[in-house]
Scaffold this motif. Structure first.
Motif, PDB file in Angstrom:
ATOM      1  N   SER A  98       4.154   2.713  -0.090  1.00  0.00           N
ATOM      2  CA  SER A  98       4.090   4.108  -0.188  1.00  0.00           C
ATOM      3  C   SER A  98       3.303   4.353  -1.399  1.00  0.00           C
ATOM      4  O   SER A  98       3.603   3.561  -2.578  1.00  0.00           O
ATOM      5  N   ASP A  99       2.654   5.439  -1.365  1.00  0.00           N
ATOM      6  CA  ASP A  99       1.932   5.873  -2.628  1.00  0.00           C
ATOM      7  C   ASP A  99       2.922   7.136  -3.442  1.00  0.00           C
ATOM      8  O   ASP A  99       2.034   7.746  -4.289  1.00  0.00           O
ATOM      9  N   ASN A 124       5.301   6.225  -8.945  1.00  0.00           N
ATOM     10  CA  ASN A 124       4.042   5.902  -9.836  1.00  0.00           C
ATOM     11  C   ASN A 124       4.513   4.583 -10.238  1.00  0.00           C
ATOM     12  O   ASN A 124       5.177   4.113  -9.874  1.00  0.00           O
ATOM     13  N   GLN A 164       7.620   1.848  -9.677  1.00  0.00           N
ATOM     14  CA  GLN A 164       7.342   0.650  -9.071  1.00  0.00           C
ATOM     15  C   GLN A 164       7.906  -0.382  -9.760  1.00  0.00           C
ATOM     16  O   GLN A 164       8.295  -1.261  -9.113  1.00  0.00           O
TER      17      GLN A 164
END
Length: 141
Positions: free
Chosen positions: A77-78, A81, A85
């Protein structure tokens, strides 16, 4: 056969767990990030009760349903941040501690965003939710 309800038959054990929760409540880790740790570990451990409870808590803190759902596959997933992460990677490794432990790389990444005190708080947070998950899954029928 009904499973044991630890809260009823061993209330002192629950009180000890709530003591740990009190420690985490005083943590400097953002509340929404704490909930992401709780949800992610609960997903890995298959604790449906904890998943639901912490999804609700995260929503009340303003987390979007999209980000909460993305915790299932956060690596692809993007929506997270670098700081998030790093925390999610640590959560995965602590939850699956027998695989490789908390790797040097992941620990180093945490150090980019958190003080030693905060890293200790994150490790304790992951340990506490993993304990709750194990209690919940063990008592589920």
């Amino acid at each position: 056969m009904n499973r044991v309800n630890i809260q009823q038959v061993q209330p002192q054990a629950y009180q000890a767990m709530f003591g740990l929760e009190g420690y985490i409540a005083k943590s400097t880790i953002e509340a929404n990030l704490q909930e992401m740790v709780r949800i992610r570990a609960s997903i890995i451990n298959g604790c449906q009760f904890c998943i639901g409870m912490h999804k609700d808590a995260a929503t009340k803190l303003g987390e979007s349903n999209e980000r909460i759902a993305a915790l299932d596959n956060w690596k692809t997933s993007d929506l997270f941040n670098e700081k998030e992460q790093a925390v999610l990677a640590a959560t995965d490794e602590i939850t699956n501690i027998s695989v490789e432990g908390l790797s040097k790389e992941t620990y180093t990444n945490l150090g980019m965003f958190f003080s030693e005190e905060e890293i200790a708080q994150l490790i304790m947070l992951a340990a506490i939710i993993n304990a709750w998950n194990r209690i919940g899954v063990s008592m589920a029928s």
